[in-house]
Design a protein around this motif. Sequence first.
Motif, PDB file in Angstrom:
ATOM      1  N   CYS A 165      -3.075   0.849   4.524  1.00 54.94           N
ATOM      2  CA  CYS A 165      -3.595   0.491   3.198  1.00 54.94           C
ATOM      3  C   CYS A 165      -5.058   0.075   3.203  1.00 54.94           C
ATOM      4  CB  CYS A 165      -2.764  -0.644   2.596  1.00 54.94           C
ATOM      5  SG  CYS A 165      -0.977  -0.392   2.682  1.00 54.94           S
TER       6      CYS A 165
ATOM      7  N   ARG B  92      -7.713   1.099   4.646  1.00 57.28           N
ATOM      8  CA  ARG B  92      -8.770   2.120   4.595  1.00 57.28           C
ATOM      9  C   ARG B  92      -9.238   2.354   3.167  1.00 57.28           C
ATOM     10  NH1 ARG B  92      -8.742   7.636   3.943  1.00 57.28           N
ATOM     11  NH2 ARG B  92      -6.463   7.682   3.941  1.00 57.28           N
ATOM     12  N   CYS B  93      -8.309   2.279   2.210  1.00 60.69           N
ATOM     13  CA  CYS B  93      -8.657   2.494   0.806  1.00 60.69           C
ATOM     14  C   CYS B  93      -8.779   1.185   0.022  1.00 60.69           C
ATOM     15  CB  CYS B  93      -7.622   3.389   0.133  1.00 60.69           C
ATOM     16  SG  CYS B  93      -7.585   5.085   0.755  1.00 60.69           S
ATOM     17  N   HIS B  94      -7.837   0.273   0.241  1.00 56.46           N
ATOM     18  CA  HIS B  94      -7.814  -0.965  -0.545  1.00 56.46           C
ATOM     19  C   HIS B  94      -8.656  -2.080   0.078  1.00 56.46           C
ATOM     20  CE1 HIS B  94      -5.001   0.547  -3.405  1.00 56.46           C
ATOM     21  NE2 HIS B  94      -4.004   0.669  -2.552  1.00 56.46           N
TER      22      HIS B  94
ATOM     23  N   THR C 141     -12.569  -0.079  -0.936  1.00 56.62           N
ATOM     24  CA  THR C 141     -13.562   0.447  -0.011  1.00 56.62           C
ATOM     25  C   THR C 141     -14.249   1.647  -0.646  1.00 56.62           C
ATOM     26  OG1 THR C 141     -12.111   2.059   1.074  1.00 56.62           O
ATOM     27  CG2 THR C 141     -12.073  -0.206   1.930  1.00 56.62           C
TER      28      THR C 141
ATOM     29  N   GLU D 295     -13.709   4.546   0.099  1.00 64.50           N
ATOM     30  CA  GLU D 295     -12.731   5.626   0.009  1.00 64.50           C
ATOM     31  C   GLU D 295     -11.634   5.376  -1.019  1.00 64.50           C
ATOM     32  OE1 GLU D 295     -11.276   7.275   3.712  1.00 64.50           O
ATOM     33  OE2 GLU D 295     -12.789   6.152   4.810  1.00 64.50           O
ATOM     34  N   GLY D 296     -11.497   4.154  -1.508  1.00 64.77           N
ATOM     35  CA  GLY D 296     -10.386   3.881  -2.401  1.00 64.77           C
ATOM     36  C   GLY D 296     -10.639   2.730  -3.339  1.00 64.77           C
TER      37      GLY D 296
ATOM     38  N   LYS E  28      -7.743   9.897  -9.279  1.00 67.51           N
ATOM     39  CA  LYS E  28      -7.525   9.496  -7.889  1.00 67.51           C
ATOM     40  C   LYS E  28      -6.033   9.429  -7.610  1.00 67.51           C
ATOM     41  CE  LYS E  28     -11.820   6.918  -7.332  1.00 67.51           C
ATOM     42  NZ  LYS E  28     -12.449   5.612  -6.988  1.00 67.51           N
TER      43      LYS E  28
ATOM     44  N   MET F 209      -2.955   7.887  -4.919  1.00 68.28           N
ATOM     45  CA  MET F 209      -2.496   7.088  -3.790  1.00 68.28           C
ATOM     46  C   MET F 209      -1.400   7.867  -3.096  1.00 68.28           C
ATOM     47  SD  MET F 209      -0.945   3.221  -3.729  1.00 68.28           S
ATOM     48  CE  MET F 209       0.769   3.294  -3.220  1.00 68.28           C
TER      49      MET F 209
END
Length: 467
Positions: free
Chosen positions: A64, A66-68, A75, A77-78, A106, A108
């Motif tokens: 999680c 990496r994006c959140h 981030t 990326e997310g 987007k 998830m």
Amino acid sequence: MTLKRLILLLVLPALAACSGLAGEPRIVATIPPSAAEPAASDLGSDAEIAAVMTLGGEVWTDNCARCHGAMGGGTEEGAPLPDLSDRSDEQILAAITNGLRTGDGKEMPAFGEELTDEQLNAAMTYAKMMSRAIAQGMVGSEPDAPVSTAEVGPLVAGVVTGAISNGTASGTIPADQRVILHSIDSAGNDETMETTANADGTFRFEDVPFDPAREYAITAEYGSATFVSAVLPVDPAQGELSLPITLYESGADAGAVVIDAMTAQIAVQDGVMEVTQIFSFSNTSDRVFFTADAEGATGTSISIHVPQGATLAGSFSASYRVSDDSSIVYETRPLIPGQPRIMHLTYQLPYANTASVDQPLDFALEGEVDVIVVNSELTLTSDRLPEREPMSFNGTTMATYGGALSLPAGSNLSYRIDGEAVSLSSTAESAPASGANPLAYILIGIGVAALALAGVLTLRERMAKRP
């Protein structure tokens, strides 16, 4: 109140919420919330809060962050973690399991086929608690600063140095000791370098990419344990990071181990008294406490004796081992000096208006003992545990007992519970239609501490398990 007692009192309600008596709702005591009462949550009959927090942190880091972001701020990326306060556990779990497409196009990803049910539930619990922490401003909601070679240019090559010391008075620096440098990003990806320490214990890693978005640590296997240095970020402008590490010899005697705090919660339902306990153990010596099996199988360190006539309930940490007769629960990880370890278990006793607990102590008890009695009509009798100020939760007042005890190893921690127990379900809120126990969710006040603690412990434990 000491920090250690506070931690035990904070963790206990969540741990106790993991399994209920005969599937009935359970009211749990805790420190009153600073904000609105959090929603109830079902942590699952096979879950334990300590394991859930650790596993949830691992799942978040691996899948999680990496994006959140590491703390939900999003981030490059997310997106940031959304406010989950108005969403049920089932809705959150469905989003994690099946994925989600947002209005801005987007998406998830779905994790239903990648994660086990246990991992999915742990991720739901972790995300919900983090959302509450963000909503209350108790952790930052700013996005993780994007760090990429395209923006900051090539990473600076730095040097990581350190020295091995032996914390045992008669110990020496082991020859040809292997040390491993770990570089971990917010998603849990680990890049390693390895070297052998010099005869004087010093070591040096050259040309280490100094990434300010990563954290760095040294591990070393020695004797019966894996030792971990401090876990620190780097400052590329400095060009050098020092990560000393301390090892200890094995061979601590059981007399060096003390129980320095214990908290218990007692609830009675349908003729069964359930006791959930948390013990904090410390190694007061300068040697590792660990006993290897004669056959070379997994050894053990600390242990908790189950009171006579009691039956173990619920599941256990993966690092626990239960004796063949289910009378003792062992920890299979070494107890390292200066690193207290918590053990927890739940057991049940038959209850017919009275029940006695006589629990043998495998180690000396030198610290505070707190007992919370959930059923308001019950009383605790003990010459060692006087009544204390009651605790209130959700409009329910619960009696507490305790005191500072000094008991040698081999003695018993004893008390008696008396009174006619009224069904907990008659005073608790009605259960949801799904049948999930309306157990008190982890309060925001303890959520932030649990998040931080879980993050540190998860990282150290994961590194200690690496070859």
